[in-house]
Structure formats: structure tokens, C-alpha cells
Design an enzyme around this catalytic site. Structure first.
Site, PDB file in Angstrom:
ATOM      1  N   ASP A 237      -5.909  34.224 -33.290  1.00 37.26           N
ATOM      2  CA  ASP A 237      -7.199  33.715 -32.830  1.00 37.26           C
ATOM      3  C   ASP A 237      -7.479  32.350 -33.465  1.00 37.26           C
ATOM      4  OD1 ASP A 237      -9.719  34.464 -31.407  1.00 37.26           O
ATOM      5  OD2 ASP A 237     -10.595  34.215 -33.401  1.00 37.26           O
TER       6      ASP A 237
ATOM      7  N   GLU B 297      -3.633  30.837 -30.187  1.00 36.25           N
ATOM      8  CA  GLU B 297      -4.649  30.332 -29.257  1.00 36.25           C
ATOM      9  C   GLU B 297      -4.942  28.898 -29.688  1.00 36.25           C
ATOM     10  OE1 GLU B 297      -9.297  31.208 -28.018  1.00 36.25           O
ATOM     11  OE2 GLU B 297      -8.646  31.239 -30.097  1.00 36.25           O
TER      12      GLU B 297
END
Ligand code: NOJ
Length: 532
Positions: free
Chosen positions: A214, A276
Site C-alpha cells: 500500500d 501501489e
């Protein structure tokens, strides 16, 4: 069946399994609920593994299921090494890993290193021990500006709206690039790094095949935390602003952290990590997938492209260029849990669905790794939810000006005619499901050879079994305005897309699959085709 590093036989070196894998993103809250509380869970996923195998995906990515107060639906982690009771427990996780493997798929999970929950023991200790304490050093605590310290330490804004700083009772402020319940960790602190290694090993030892990182462009902050250029708007669910440097993200020191992650993964052969990475510039993006960093990087260029041949072609060229120098495969994404579903982005209704079908074949024809977001294989649209149902922190933080991401997170319809369509024994799911979704259920679509689900199944099967998908390079053909055609250089598959208003002649070749009916031997508008 292609040979992968997992199934070694005598012969030339084989590619790692993820090199051209199709991943399926399971938004855990919304996939399948086994215990009737209206929220998806790990046992729910396990009960639907047969479906995922039938669909033909190679690997799963599970969004966070760790202990969390759920201020950002699990991206606020209070204990990264335990399962939240809402989703099950560690035993359920172990069963899921084993069964996913038994179904011939890999399983990867989210890792959230940029921030913790404000309920994480470290943050609670930091609050308790007060200014100047060693406990505060694991986060970014600062005194405020102005004579009474009542102004935030700098002008940074949170991605969810409002200032990126919240003041605590003793007067200090802490940094949170997302919600106030998600304090950013201080990555120069040895404890923070050691804890990440512990978390990685914890899940790797339980058999996971990899991680999705993330905010992989976050974590490192510039020394002194200088003011940002307010025109820089790197966001996670919209466009980036390549013209202005955003000091909050993509700082060079972040690469040390990715090297640390990679070192751990290298102890577990066959595992991988995908970051990401909301970084627009190709060269900056490429740095994340250098040989000693992440294996893959999510880029969002297809998400940002319009349904227009030139726009899509530019997105493809830029995505390939970004990884060309690195040897990492490209990755492709049309939707995820942070963006409006692409059926809706492309115009909604029948038009949006036709275009989504066309783009599915484009995406699955491209070299590299594809991520399918749960429900896109059913052609689910974004849902216009009533105000009372909205839960995304963006809604509150933006003073009710941005509705947030709940509309793409509505649970999946499995069977039957009324909500919750087999998602849960409970009548009501955590987000209300539209009364018109009876025609979109898995059950209905499995029976219908023309359904979106049948198109995905067919495409995935061809992708796995047919010749034609080899090699990492594309060759573009000349095509009429509003159209494109490319050929996979290594394999020979041709994919043509028509986004213009008129039918156009097809490139030469035998049709393998088309996203919709042909117009005689011409390619109609809003349609794509695979040929060999
Ligand atoms: C990116 C995730 O995809 C998103 O859902 C989340 O809100 C932010 N990171 C913060 O963790």
C-alpha cells in the site's frame, strides 16, 4: 500449461509464476460473507474458491483483513499480524491459504507500511508518554507554528481532504497523509523497519506467495518536512499532476525500504511484491522495480485513459516504456477499490458495458500482469449510494463534497433475485445492493454464453492455452482514426480496438474471440477482437 519456476523440469530457465499472471483482487468486505453479519470474510472467500478457479485466474490479492478499527476499512491496521474477528481468525487464514493452493492458485495479501491505526499500541503509547518521548519518534510528532503552536507544522494536506496534521491534547501535532486515524510512521526509526520484517516473515511463514504494498511511493518523508506546492495533487484515486513536485510522496529514501522488503522476499523463493505507485513520470516509476526492489509496480495509466483509441494507446506505450529498462513486466488495471468502476467511467448502461467488454480483451491481450477487480468480470457498474449509506472517510473529510469510494465497493451478487443475492445470509449487506442486480449474478451469468462473465472465462482460457501471447513487446499496426491494432511480437496474437463511430475493416487473421458481434467481416464501434 506454461512452465514456471514452481514446476521445474529439465530444460531452459523458466519464468517466475507472476511474470504473466492474472491476479484477482478480492475486496474482502465485499466478496462473500459466511457468518451472516453482512460483511465479507475469509471463510466466505474459501467457500467461493471453486468459482475463482472456474474463472481461470492465477492468483488472488486480498485487501487488508488485519486487526483494525476500520476507520478506512482495514487500511488502518492496529495489529498487522492478526486477523480482525470481523473477517475470521488465523486458523481461517491458514485454511484459506491451503485451499487456495489446492485450487491451483497463489495467494497474496496487502501490506500497509506507510501508517498504522491510531489504535495501534505504538500510537497509544506515543499519546500517553507525551512530547519528547522516545515513543513519539516512531511517528511524525511536531510542535505547531505560531506563538501558541496552534497552526499545523506545515501546509500538507491529507489525500482524503483537509490538513494532514491533527493536534493532540498536549498541543503537539501528528502527521497523517490519509485519515487522522492513520498516523504516518517514521521510517527512519529502527523499530519501524524491524517490525515490517517481522510482519513479512510472519505471513510468508504461513505460506503467502506475495504482497501488495500500500502507498509504496509514500513512507519516506523529506528532511525537515518543508511546505508542499499546493498545486501538487498526487492522489490515490484520481489524476496525478506531473508538473508539480509533490513532496509528500516519491522521496528517494523510499527505495531503501523496498530494498529491505526485497531482501526478505529473496529468502522465500517464488514470492513477490507489487507496489501501489501513483507516480506519473516513467523514470521515477521505473526506479521502484529495479532488480533489487519490487518485482512489480501497479501503474494506473489504463485507469486514467478515456475510452478512446489514442488515449488507450498512449497509456499502453507509457506503461511499457516505464518498465522497459528494468526487465520487470508491465501491469494492467482497469478498476480497483479506489476508483469508479470502468463500466460507469465508460458511460454506464449498455454503452459502458460494451466498452468495458472491449477493454477487457485489450487488457488481457497485453504483455505482463493483469489485475482484475472483483465484480468487473460481472460487469458491475458503480452504485449511486444514498448519503446515509456512505462510509468512506473521504465523504466526511471533504465536508460532504466528495462521495468517496463506496460506490465501487458494493458486495458481489452471487445468486437469486433479491439483495443480498447470496452474498450473505443476512438480508442486508454492509452497503446496500441495488434491486436491479438480479440479472448480474454469477448464477445468471454462468448460464449465459454472451455474459461478461463468459467473456472473461473464455478470454482467460484462451490466454492460458493458445499460442500467441508470448514476448514482452508489441508492434503497432496502422489503423483507421479512432482505432488501433497491435501484435504481440513474441507470439503473434493481434488485438484490434474500434472506439470510432463506424465499422472498420479487420486486420488479417483468424478471429479467436471478439468482445461483441461482428458487423459482417468488419469490426463495429465499441468492439475489440483477438486474431491470429
Ligand atoms: C491505498 C488504498 O488502496 C486505499 O484504499 C487506502 O485508503 C489508502 N491506500 C490508505 O491506506
Amino acid at each position: 500449461m506454461r512452465r514456471t519456476a514452481d514446476s521445474p523440469e529439465a530444460g531452459p530457465p523458466v519464468s517466475p509464476w507472476w511474470q504473466d499472471a492474472v491476479f484477482y483482487q478480492v475486496y474482502v468486505r465485499s466478496f462473500a460473507d459466511s457468518d451472516g453479519d453482512g460483511v465479507g470474510d475469509l471463510e466466505g472467500i474459501r467457500s467461493r474458491l471453486g468459482y475463482l478457479e472456474l474463472l481461470g485466474v492465477d492468483a488472488l490479492w486480498l485487501t487488508p483483513f488485519f486487526r483494525s478499527p476500520m476507520a478506512d476499512h482495514g487500511y488502518d491496521v492496529a495489529d498487522p499480524r492478526d486477523v480482525d474477528p470481523l473477517f475470521g481468525d488465523l486458523a481461517a487464514f491458514d485454511r484459506l491459504v491451503a485451499d487456495t493452493h489446492n485450487h491451483g492458485m497463489k495467494i497474496t495479501i496487502d501490506l500497509v507500511p506507510n501508517h498504522t491505526s491510531d489504535q495501534h499500541p505504538w500510537f497509544q503509547e506515543a499519546l500517553r508518554t507525551g512530547p519528547g518521548s522516545r515513543e513519539r519518534e516512531r511517528y511524525h510528532f511536531r510542535d505547531g507554528l505560531g506563538p501558541d503552536g496552534s497552526a499545523p507544522p506545515n501546509n500538507w494536506t491529507s489525500v482524503f481532504g483537509g490538513p494532514a496534521w491533527t493536534r493532540v491534547r498536549d498541543g503537539q501535532w501528528y502527521l497523517h497523509l490519509f485519515a487522522p486515524q492513520q498516523p504516518d510512521l517514521h521510517w527512519e526509526h529502527a523499530d519501524v523497519r524491524a517490525d515490517l520484517v517481522r510482519t513479512l516473515r510472519f505471513w510468508l511463514d504461513r505460506g503467502v506467495d506475495g504482497f501488495r504494498i500500500d502507498v509504496a511511493h509514500g513512507m519516506a518523508k523529506p528532511p525537515g518536512l518543508p511546505d508542499m506546492d499546493p498545486r501538487a495533487v498526487t492522489v490515490m484515486a484520481g489524476s496525478t499532476s506531473p508538473d508539480f513536485v509533490d513532496l509528500r510522496f516519491d522521496n528517494d529514501e523510499v527505495h531503501d525500504i523496498h530494498r529491505l522488503i526485497r531482501k526478505v522476499l529473496d529468502d522465500y523463493p517464488g514470492t513477490m511484491a507489487v507496489g501501489e505507485i501513483w507516480v506519473d513520470e516513467e523514470e521515477r516509476f521505473a526506479a521502484y522495480v529495479r532488480p533489487d526492489e519490487l518485482h512489480l509496480g501497479f501503474n494506473f495509466k489504463l485507469v486514467e485513459a478515456e475510452f478512446d483509441a489514442d488515449s488507450v494507446r498512449r497509456a499502453i506505450d507509457r506503461s511499457l516504456a516505464a518498465v522497459e529498462s528494468t526487465g520487470a513486466p508491465a501491469t494492467w488495471t482497469l478498476s480497483n477499490h479506489d476508483v469508479v468502476r470502468h463500466v460507469t467511467r465508460y458511460g454506464g448502461g449498455e454503452l459502458g458495458t460494451r466498452r468495458a467488454r472491449a477493454m477487457a480483451l485489450v487488457e488481457l491481450a497485453l504483455p505482463g500482469v493483469t489485475y482484475i477487480y472483483n465484480g468487473e468480470e460481472l460487469g458491475l457498474p458503480n452504485v449511486d449510494l444514498p448519503d446515509w449509506a456512505l462510509q468512506d472517510p473521504t465523504w466526511e473529510r471533504s465536508g460532504h463534497t466528495q462521495r468517496g469510494r463506496d460506490g465501487c465497493r458494493v458486495p458481489l451478487p452471487w445468486e437469486g433475485e433479491i439483495p443480498s443475492y447470496g452474498f450473505s445470509r443476512a438480508g442486508a449487506a454492509w452497503l446496500p445492493m441495488p434491486p436491479q442486480w438480479g440479472s448480474l449474478t454469477v448464477e445468471k451469468q454462468l448460464e449465459d454464453p454472451e455474459s461478461m462473465l463468459s467473456l472473461y472465462r473464455h478470454a482467460l482460457e484462451i490466454r492460458k492455452t493458445a499460442q500467441g501471447f508470448g514476448g514482452a513487446e508489441l508492434e503497432w499496426y496502422g489503423a483507421p482514426p479512432g482505432c488501433f491494432a497491435f501484435r504481440r511480437k513474441g507470439g503473434g496474437l493481434i488485438c484490434a480496438l474500434n472506439t470510432s463511430a463506424a465499422s472498420v475493416p479487420l486486420p488479417p487473421g483468424e478471429i479467436l474471440l471478439s468482445s461483441g458481434p461482428m458487423d459482417g467481416n468488419q469490426l463495429p464501434p465499441e468492439t475489440s477482437v483477438w486474431l491470429v
